[in-house]
Write a protein that holds these residues in place. Structure first.
Motif, mmCIF file in Angstrom:
data_model
loop_
_atom_site.group_PDB
_atom_site.id
_atom_site.type_symbol
_atom_site.label_atom_id
_atom_site.label_comp_id
_atom_site.label_asym_id
_atom_site.label_seq_id
_atom_site.Cartn_x
_atom_site.Cartn_y
_atom_site.Cartn_z
ATOM 1 N N UNK A 179 37.807 47.196 45.913
ATOM 2 C CA UNK A 179 37.365 46.181 46.877
ATOM 3 C C UNK A 179 37.898 46.481 48.272
ATOM 4 N N UNK A 180 37.098 46.135 49.268
ATOM 5 C CA UNK A 180 37.468 46.468 50.642
ATOM 6 C C UNK A 180 38.555 45.544 51.170
ATOM 7 N N UNK A 181 38.416 44.243 50.909
ATOM 8 C CA UNK A 181 39.439 43.291 51.347
ATOM 9 C C UNK A 181 40.538 43.293 50.308
ATOM 10 N N UNK A 182 41.595 44.045 50.574
ATOM 11 C CA UNK A 182 42.586 44.237 49.538
ATOM 12 C C UNK A 182 43.802 43.348 49.739
ATOM 13 N N UNK A 183 44.341 42.893 48.615
ATOM 14 C CA UNK A 183 45.598 42.158 48.627
ATOM 15 C C UNK A 183 46.346 42.638 47.384
ATOM 16 N N UNK A 184 47.151 43.688 47.597
ATOM 17 C CA UNK A 184 47.684 44.423 46.449
ATOM 18 C C UNK A 184 48.543 43.582 45.520
ATOM 19 N N UNK A 185 49.357 42.684 46.102
ATOM 20 C CA UNK A 185 50.202 41.864 45.224
ATOM 21 C C UNK A 185 49.346 41.075 44.255
ATOM 22 N N UNK A 186 48.199 40.600 44.738
ATOM 23 C CA UNK A 186 47.270 39.880 43.873
ATOM 24 C C UNK A 186 46.669 40.816 42.839
ATOM 25 N N UNK A 221 47.705 36.235 54.658
ATOM 26 C CA UNK A 221 47.856 35.158 53.669
ATOM 27 C C UNK A 221 46.504 34.523 53.365
ATOM 28 N N UNK A 222 45.717 34.271 54.407
ATOM 29 C CA UNK A 222 44.382 33.695 54.199
ATOM 30 C C UNK A 222 43.551 34.660 53.357
ATOM 31 N N UNK A 223 43.649 35.947 53.686
ATOM 32 C CA UNK A 223 42.963 36.985 52.920
ATOM 33 C C UNK A 223 43.315 36.881 51.440
ATOM 34 N N UNK A 224 44.615 36.771 51.163
ATOM 35 C CA UNK A 224 45.071 36.687 49.785
ATOM 36 C C UNK A 224 44.455 35.502 49.071
ATOM 37 N N UNK A 225 44.433 34.359 49.736
ATOM 38 C CA UNK A 225 43.894 33.153 49.103
ATOM 39 C C UNK A 225 42.397 33.285 48.875
ATOM 40 N N UNK A 226 41.669 33.745 49.896
ATOM 41 C CA UNK A 226 40.212 33.882 49.770
ATOM 42 C C UNK A 226 39.870 34.898 48.676
ATOM 43 N N UNK A 227 40.676 35.972 48.594
ATOM 44 C CA UNK A 227 40.367 37.025 47.624
ATOM 45 C C UNK A 227 40.631 36.610 46.194
ATOM 46 N N UNK A 292 34.146 33.128 53.169
ATOM 47 C CA UNK A 292 33.702 33.850 51.986
ATOM 48 C C UNK A 292 32.499 34.737 52.311
ATOM 49 N N UNK A 293 31.598 34.223 53.162
ATOM 50 C CA UNK A 293 30.415 35.024 53.499
ATOM 51 C C UNK A 293 30.840 36.277 54.259
ATOM 52 N N UNK A 294 31.802 36.134 55.174
ATOM 53 C CA UNK A 294 32.199 37.313 55.946
ATOM 54 C C UNK A 294 32.875 38.344 55.046
ATOM 55 N N UNK A 295 33.646 37.861 54.053
ATOM 56 C CA UNK A 295 34.253 38.805 53.107
ATOM 57 C C UNK A 295 33.151 39.513 52.321
ATOM 58 N N UNK A 296 32.166 38.738 51.871
ATOM 59 C CA UNK A 296 31.063 39.341 51.121
ATOM 60 C C UNK A 296 30.371 40.391 51.977
ATOM 61 N N UNK A 297 30.195 40.089 53.252
ATOM 62 C CA UNK A 297 29.533 41.002 54.176
ATOM 63 C C UNK A 297 30.287 42.329 54.267
ATOM 64 N N UNK A 298 31.619 42.244 54.458
ATOM 65 C CA UNK A 298 32.367 43.498 54.575
ATOM 66 C C UNK A 298 32.368 44.258 53.248
ATOM 67 N N UNK A 299 32.360 43.536 52.113
ATOM 68 C CA UNK A 299 32.302 44.240 50.821
ATOM 69 C C UNK A 299 30.978 44.976 50.683
ATOM 70 N N UNK A 300 29.900 44.299 51.045
ATOM 71 C CA UNK A 300 28.562 44.847 50.827
ATOM 72 C C UNK A 300 28.339 46.102 51.672
#
Ligand code: UDP
Ligand code: MG
Length: 320
Positions: A179-186, A221-227, A292-300
């Protein structure tokens, strides 16, 4: 990666402007690893540093055959650097370490013993104190761990570091999780496996400055929660339901009052309050969805996690 090249231990060290700490780090880590008498490699990831980090790495590599390095074309962030590390190491056991000696190398022998002889798949470290850290930073960090553990299915221990020794099997899974938006601890927590937690006292970085501003940490932190949680999304529907119920009651109240007392024109103030409140709640909920949409966008888009500009590896993945 040929069989003969496989090392027992691979260390991944993300470095962003670490010219002050690298020499001391290299000395300490090498001393510990040499005592452990097993094969090892040190993979330094130069994350687009603008100081002398890269030339120090070149010098170290020329002097010591254990030193490998990758240098990115620009700063991609620690997560990108760690991913590049996982994609390019061959070790049977792999760990990520910060270059500032905040992850104590002297824990390595014990971690190695636990993972090899005690049947654990991974040995993770966590700070039991946050001594030397700004109080406000510790406070928000604690709140973050509290919240994310409540609302996500990735179990993340308070004070957990990225410093953990993992078996090859785990590393292979991490590489697959591209996945592009990474949060390794998660990610480490999410994939499971048997983990031993090794506590240690916080250490201050030996030299240089932290690369994480408060704002950068907040976004992370926001990244971690959203992911790792969909709970924020459901906040919108709960708000919506609550508002609908309240407005039903309000409608009954208004109609009854009108029938009983007529319709004195008043209530401009309350009307304005209601409109702005509802407007605010709607925008807030749209904002959550937008995240969430922006995360989906960067993943896609499937853009690469990192781009290598220079390295001393024989076979490296230049882009991934
Ligand atoms: N780091 C990196 N890229 C970045 C920021 C940091 O590779 O964009 C590295 C940094 O060189 C260090 C590790 O990540 O080895 C942890 O960073 P730092 O010590 O600044 O964070 P802190 O310990 O203050 O949370
Ligand atoms: Mg640090």
């Amino acid at each position: 990666m040929g069989e003969q090249n496989t090392k027992e231990i691979s260390l991944i060290i993300p470095c962003y402007n670490e010219q002050e700490s690298l020499p001391a780090f290299f000395k300490e880590v090498t001393a510990v690893l040499e005592k452990m008498s097993c094969t090892y490699e040190l993979l330094f990831i130069d994350d687009g540093s603008s100081d002398r980090t890269l030339s120090i790495l070149r010098e170290m590599a020329a002097k010591d055959k254990h030193v490998r390095y990758l240098s990115f074309s620009r700063n991609f962030g620690k997560e990108g650097a760690m991913y590049a590390g996982f994609c390019n190491v061959s070790g049977r056991y792999v760990a990520v370490m910060d270059a500032d000696l905040q992850d104590p190398p002297e824990l390595l022998p014990e971690m190695y013993h636990l993972i090899r002889d005690e049947g654990y798949d991974s040995v993770a470290t966590r700070r039991v104190t946050r001594k030397g850290e700004p109080i406000i930073k510790s406070f928000f960090a604690r709140q973050f761990y509290h919240i994310i553990n409540k609302i996500s299915d990735a179990n993340i221990v308070d004070g957990a570091r990225d410093f953990r020794l993992m078996k090859r099997e785990m590393v292979d899974v991490i590489v697959v999780m591209s996945e592009y938006n990474r949060f390794s601890k998660g990610i480490f927590g999410w994939i499971g496996f048997k983990t031993y937690w090794l506590p240690f006292e916080n250490r201050e970085r030996i030299a240089g400055e932290t690369k994480w501003s408060f704002w950068k940490l907040f976004k992370y932190a926001v990244e971690g929660i959203i992911n790792f949680s969909h709970v924020p999304l459901s906040i919108a529907s709960w708000f919506g339901m609550f508002m609908t119920m309240v407005s039903f009651i309000a409608i009954i109240f208004v109609v009854v009052r009108k029938l009983l007392f007529g319709d004195p024109v008043a209530g401009w103030a309350s009307m304005v309050c209601i409109i702005t409140l509802i407007g605010g709640v709607q925008l807030f909920c749209m904002g959550i969805m937008g995240q969430y949409i922006s995360k989906t966008y960067t993943e896609v888009k499937k853009r690469p996690h990192y781009i290598v500009a220079e390295s001393n590896l024989e076979h490296d993945e230049k882009v991934r």
